[in-house]
Design a protein around this motif. Structure first.
Motif, PDB file in Angstrom:
ATOM      1  N   ALA A   1     -87.778 -56.444  79.679  1.00  0.00           N
ATOM      2  CA  ALA A   1     -87.443 -56.287  78.136  1.00  0.00           C
ATOM      3  C   ALA A   1     -87.610 -56.510  77.187  1.00  0.00           C
ATOM      4  O   ALA A   1     -87.747 -57.245  75.824  1.00  0.00           O
ATOM      5  N   GLU A   2     -88.750 -58.032  77.287  1.00  0.00           N
ATOM      6  CA  GLU A   2     -89.577 -58.498  76.512  1.00  0.00           C
ATOM      7  C   GLU A   2     -90.195 -57.732  75.338  1.00  0.00           C
ATOM      8  O   GLU A   2     -90.114 -57.202  74.107  1.00  0.00           O
ATOM      9  N   LEU A   3     -91.656 -56.814  76.328  1.00  0.00           N
ATOM     10  CA  LEU A   3     -91.892 -55.541  75.238  1.00  0.00           C
ATOM     11  C   LEU A   3     -90.784 -54.395  74.938  1.00  0.00           C
ATOM     12  O   LEU A   3     -90.940 -54.047  73.861  1.00  0.00           O
ATOM     13  N   VAL A   4     -89.641 -54.035  75.591  1.00  0.00           N
ATOM     14  CA  VAL A   4     -88.773 -53.074  75.007  1.00  0.00           C
ATOM     15  C   VAL A   4     -87.626 -53.730  73.215  1.00  0.00           C
ATOM     16  O   VAL A   4     -87.916 -52.549  73.117  1.00  0.00           O
ATOM     17  N   GLY A   5     -87.589 -55.090  73.937  1.00  0.00           N
ATOM     18  CA  GLY A   5     -86.782 -55.436  72.795  1.00  0.00           C
ATOM     19  C   GLY A   5     -85.822 -54.875  72.336  1.00  0.00           C
ATOM     20  O   GLY A   5     -84.888 -54.472  72.782  1.00  0.00           O
ATOM     21  N   ASP A   6     -85.376 -54.576  71.167  1.00  0.00           N
ATOM     22  CA  ASP A   6     -84.468 -53.543  70.315  1.00  0.00           C
ATOM     23  C   ASP A   6     -84.326 -52.252  70.684  1.00  0.00           C
ATOM     24  O   ASP A   6     -83.378 -51.969  69.922  1.00  0.00           O
ATOM     25  N   LEU A   7     -85.533 -51.625  71.217  1.00  0.00           N
ATOM     26  CA  LEU A   7     -85.021 -49.906  71.311  1.00  0.00           C
ATOM     27  C   LEU A   7     -83.773 -49.799  71.998  1.00  0.00           C
ATOM     28  O   LEU A   7     -83.538 -50.565  72.747  1.00  0.00           O
ATOM     29  N   ASP A   8     -82.989 -49.037  71.285  1.00  0.00           N
ATOM     30  CA  ASP A   8     -82.413 -48.441  71.830  1.00  0.00           C
ATOM     31  C   ASP A   8     -82.775 -47.290  72.552  1.00  0.00           C
ATOM     32  O   ASP A   8     -83.377 -45.926  72.922  1.00  0.00           O
ATOM     33  N   VAL A   9     -81.922 -47.998  74.016  1.00  0.00           N
ATOM     34  CA  VAL A   9     -82.478 -46.225  75.064  1.00  0.00           C
ATOM     35  C   VAL A   9     -81.170 -45.819  75.127  1.00  0.00           C
ATOM     36  O   VAL A   9     -80.476 -46.950  76.521  1.00  0.00           O
ATOM     37  N   ASP A  10     -80.192 -44.630  74.769  1.00  0.00           N
ATOM     38  CA  ASP A  10     -79.052 -44.580  74.650  1.00  0.00           C
ATOM     39  C   ASP A  10     -79.118 -43.736  76.439  1.00  0.00           C
ATOM     40  O   ASP A  10     -77.652 -44.078  77.034  1.00  0.00           O
ATOM     41  N   ASN A  11     -79.894 -42.919  76.459  1.00  0.00           N
ATOM     42  CA  ASN A  11     -80.210 -42.171  77.989  1.00  0.00           C
ATOM     43  C   ASN A  11     -81.104 -42.243  78.597  1.00  0.00           C
ATOM     44  O   ASN A  11     -82.345 -42.432  78.372  1.00  0.00           O
ATOM     45  N   PHE A  12     -80.915 -42.295  80.499  1.00  0.00           N
ATOM     46  CA  PHE A  12     -82.341 -41.973  80.813  1.00  0.00           C
ATOM     47  C   PHE A  12     -82.439 -41.124  81.255  1.00  0.00           C
ATOM     48  O   PHE A  12     -81.173 -40.708  81.858  1.00  0.00           O
ATOM     49  N   PRO A  13     -83.458 -40.227  81.870  1.00  0.00           N
ATOM     50  CA  PRO A  13     -84.618 -41.137  81.752  1.00  0.00           C
ATOM     51  C   PRO A  13     -84.772 -40.545  80.358  1.00  0.00           C
ATOM     52  O   PRO A  13     -85.205 -39.676  79.478  1.00  0.00           O
ATOM     53  N   THR A  14     -85.590 -41.979  79.840  1.00  0.00           N
ATOM     54  CA  THR A  14     -86.031 -41.578  77.944  1.00  0.00           C
ATOM     55  C   THR A  14     -87.672 -41.595  78.145  1.00  0.00           C
ATOM     56  O   THR A  14     -88.392 -42.459  78.870  1.00  0.00           O
ATOM     57  N   LEU A  15     -88.395 -40.144  77.397  1.00  0.00           N
ATOM     58  CA  LEU A  15     -89.881 -40.337  77.791  1.00  0.00           C
ATOM     59  C   LEU A  15     -90.695 -40.208  76.333  1.00  0.00           C
ATOM     60  O   LEU A  15     -90.038 -40.343  75.223  1.00  0.00           O
ATOM     61  N   LEU A  16     -91.163 -41.064  76.110  1.00  0.00           N
ATOM     62  CA  LEU A  16     -91.920 -41.819  74.775  1.00  0.00           C
ATOM     63  C   LEU A  16     -93.480 -41.507  75.500  1.00  0.00           C
ATOM     64  O   LEU A  16     -94.107 -41.725  76.306  1.00  0.00           O
ATOM     65  N   ILE A  17     -94.108 -40.708  74.471  1.00  0.00           N
ATOM     66  CA  ILE A  17     -95.112 -40.048  73.884  1.00  0.00           C
ATOM     67  C   ILE A  17     -96.028 -40.664  73.387  1.00  0.00           C
ATOM     68  O   ILE A  17     -95.542 -40.813  72.525  1.00  0.00           O
ATOM     69  N   GLN A  18     -97.826 -41.741  73.485  1.00  0.00           N
ATOM     70  CA  GLN A  18     -98.483 -42.454  72.432  1.00  0.00           C
ATOM     71  C   GLN A  18     -99.700 -41.804  72.748  1.00  0.00           C
ATOM     72  O   GLN A  18    -100.057 -41.558  73.464  1.00  0.00           O
ATOM     73  N   ARG A  19     -99.943 -42.064  71.492  1.00  0.00           N
ATOM     74  CA  ARG A  19    -101.792 -41.540  71.622  1.00  0.00           C
ATOM     75  C   ARG A  19    -102.191 -42.603  70.512  1.00  0.00           C
ATOM     76  O   ARG A  19    -101.390 -42.624  69.602  1.00  0.00           O
ATOM     77  N   GLY A  20    -102.871 -43.518  71.258  1.00  0.00           N
ATOM     78  CA  GLY A  20    -103.987 -44.845  70.492  1.00  0.00           C
ATOM     79  C   GLY A  20    -102.558 -45.562  69.475  1.00  0.00           C
ATOM     80  O   GLY A  20    -101.414 -45.810  70.828  1.00  0.00           O
ATOM     81  N   ASP A  21    -102.227 -45.211  68.594  1.00  0.00           N
ATOM     82  CA  ASP A  21    -101.096 -46.364  67.904  1.00  0.00           C
ATOM     83  C   ASP A  21     -99.966 -45.709  67.017  1.00  0.00           C
ATOM     84  O   ASP A  21     -99.602 -45.746  66.298  1.00  0.00           O
TER      85      ASP A  21
END
Length: 140
Positions: free
Chosen positions: A64-84
């Motif tokens: 929860a500390e990492l995710v913070g206030d990020l709204d995850v409305d549905n599961f599963p949710t995919l986050l794709i990131q390259r570097g920054d």
């Protein structure tokens, strides 16, 4: 290890991948979610097919500390990131092929294309501020 299950002791492993301009595909999930438990097999299969990507399983309640206030409305949710750069954030269907198409579409883009796309809409700019795992890890 195909999938890094994020816990408080291995944040540095994820941060190192991102700091090295690496690709990360993170599944934002919850332990109580049946769909997430089902999706884990698909996520593992995707990780097996793309060993050049760091796959990360993030329980939004345990982290929860990492995710913070990020709204995850549905599961599963995919986050794709390259570097920054957060390239994609959204719920995915249980179909492995859909997640793979999303991942490959992002990986085909070079860094300037990803950076331009990251600023192309209010939603994508919001991802850079609220969903950027590298920045979130630095803040905790």
């Amino acid at each position: 290890m195909l999938i890094l299950t994020l816990d408080n002791d291995n944040h540095q492993e994820l941060a190192a991948t991102l700091a090295d301009d690496g690709w990360v595909a993170a599944c934002l999930c919850a332990a109580w979610c049946g769909s997430c438990r089902e999706y884990f097999a698909n996520f593992t299969a995707l990780a097996q097919r793309h060993p050049q990507v760091q796959f990360v399983w993030i329980d939004i309640e345990d982290q929860a500390e990492l995710v913070g206030d990020l709204d995850v409305d549905n599961f599963p949710t995919l986050l794709i990131q390259r570097g920054d750069v957060v390239a994609f954030l959204g719920p995915v269907e249980m179909d492995l092929r859909l997640a793979e198409r999303i991942l490959l579409a992002q990986m085909e883009k070079n860094l300037p294309e990803l950076q331009a796309e990251a600023l192309s809409s209010a939603e994508r700019r919001h991802w850079q501020l609220e969903a950027n795992l590298l920045r979130r890890l630095a803040d905790i």
